[in-house]
Design an enzyme around this catalytic site. Structure first.
Site, short mmCIF file in Angstrom:
data_model
loop_
_atom_site.label_atom_id
_atom_site.label_comp_id
_atom_site.label_asym_id
_atom_site.label_seq_id
_atom_site.Cartn_x
_atom_site.Cartn_y
_atom_site.Cartn_z
N HIS A 253 33.21 41.12 45.55
CA HIS A 253 34.67 41.04 45.51
C HIS A 253 35.16 39.59 45.61
O HIS A 253 36.10 39.26 46.35
CB HIS A 253 35.31 41.89 46.62
CG HIS A 253 36.66 42.41 46.25
ND1 HIS A 253 37.83 41.73 46.54
CD2 HIS A 253 37.03 43.53 45.58
CE1 HIS A 253 38.85 42.45 46.08
NE2 HIS A 253 38.40 43.53 45.49
N HIS B 165 33.06 45.53 39.33
CA HIS B 165 34.15 44.88 40.08
C HIS B 165 33.63 43.66 40.85
O HIS B 165 34.09 43.37 41.94
CB HIS B 165 34.78 45.91 41.03
CG HIS B 165 36.12 45.53 41.60
ND1 HIS B 165 37.07 44.82 40.89
CD2 HIS B 165 36.67 45.78 42.82
CE1 HIS B 165 38.14 44.65 41.66
NE2 HIS B 165 37.93 45.21 42.83
N HIS C 73 42.31 52.77 45.99
CA HIS C 73 41.06 52.30 46.58
C HIS C 73 40.28 53.41 47.28
O HIS C 73 40.86 54.20 48.02
CB HIS C 73 41.36 51.17 47.58
CG HIS C 73 41.87 49.92 46.93
ND1 HIS C 73 43.18 49.78 46.54
CD2 HIS C 73 41.23 48.78 46.56
CE1 HIS C 73 43.33 48.58 45.97
NE2 HIS C 73 42.18 47.95 45.96
N ASP D 90 39.02 51.46 43.43
CA ASP D 90 38.32 50.18 43.58
C ASP D 90 37.60 50.00 44.92
O ASP D 90 37.93 50.64 45.91
CB ASP D 90 39.33 49.02 43.45
CG ASP D 90 39.76 48.78 42.02
OD1 ASP D 90 39.62 49.70 41.18
OD2 ASP D 90 40.23 47.66 41.74
ZN LIG Z 1 39.22 45.17 44.54
#
Ligand SMILES: [Zn+2]
Length: 273
Positions: free
Chosen positions: A151, A147, A243, A96
């Site tokens: 964010h 995503h 991540h 991510d």
């Molecule tokens: Zn995230």
């Protein structure tokens, strides 16, 4: 003569009195005996409230609606139906908050070396800055996931038209880098799912992608700890969250080979498509 009569009369009265008293006592004794009999174990047994359906059954005038059957959920579904498991034995890796100019290429290198395909949940504003990294992600056969634009943790609580504009802007940035890119998934930042965000993502053809294993690699840099968290929390079908953006991802990077080796031998690693 009158004295005899008087004595006889007195005797009769006495006899009657005694007789009636005896009868009264006798009745009382009998009543007592009956009481004793009634209190015998077998009698007690018959007077116990037998479990009868009428005790638990509702009064006849109360209509009880049949319990609604719980909706069949896909295995391991998370909040608002987000995907928590792959639906097969193999686990899936997701990265991510990229693309990130420092970490994404290195993660891609590790995946390539291990012949593993993953899913990259990219942030629109990062995609706009680093379109070449999105090209490389797609070129190397990985899966893309929207995503959000920047964010936004509270995105799901915003008005529907704002959610839609946010998701569309991210998809536009992705497709500017890779025309006709397939974007099958959306992942709500922070997992703060709402019914609205799932609905909007669905209207844009994207499935809500959750996760099952979160080593919280974004707050620790210890590669060993990241690796052991992933390995110990994983089970068949896990979707693992790590991540490649949002900060220093060296710990994640160093943990990758060991994590891949372990998960591959236990479950196999699949690609979400
Ligand atoms: Zn995230």
């Amino acid at each position: 003569m009158s004295r005899r009569v008087a004595v006889a009369a007195a005797l009769v009265v006495l006899t009657l009195l005694v007789g009636s008293r005896w009868t009264t006592n006798r009745s009382a004794v009998l009543a007592n005996q009956r009481g004793t009999v009634a209190a015998s174990p077998s009698a007690v047994h018959t007077t116990e409230p037998a479990p009868s359906p009428s005790v638990s059954a509702p009064p006849p005038d109360v209509v009880v609606a049949p319990k609604p059957k719980p909706k069949p959920k896909p295995a391991g579904s998370g909040p608002f139906g987000s995907m928590k498991l792959t639906g097969r034995k193999q686990v899936a890796l997701t990265f991510d908050d990229g693309p990130h100019p420092m970490w994404t290429p290195k993660v891609l290198d590790r995946l390539k070396a291990a012949h593993v395909k993953a899913t990259f949940c990219v942030v629109g504003s990062q995609v706009r800055k680093y379109p070449d990294l999105v090209k490389r992600i797609v070129r190397e056969g990985h899966t893309l996931c929207n995503h959000s634009w920047n964010h936004e943790l509270d995105l799901g609580k915003r008005p529907v038209n704002e959610i839609k504009a946010n998701l569309e802007a991210t998809n536009r940035a992705i497709r500017k880098a890779v025309p006709n890119a397939k974007i099958r998934y959306f992942r709500q930042p922070g997992g703060e799912w709402t019914a609205n965000v799932v609905k909007v993502a669905g209207s844009l053809g994207m499935l809500p992608l959750g996760w099952d294993v979160d080593p919280r690699d974004w707050e620790i840099s210890d590669a060993k700890l990241i690796g052991s968290r992933v390995i110990s929390h994983s089970r068949a079908g896990s979707i693992i969250l790590m991540h490649d953006g949002g900060g220093d991802r060296n710990g994640t990077l160093v943990a990758c080979p060991g994590v891949i080796k372990n998960l591959r031998s236990r479950y196999g690693i699949t690609q979400l498509r």
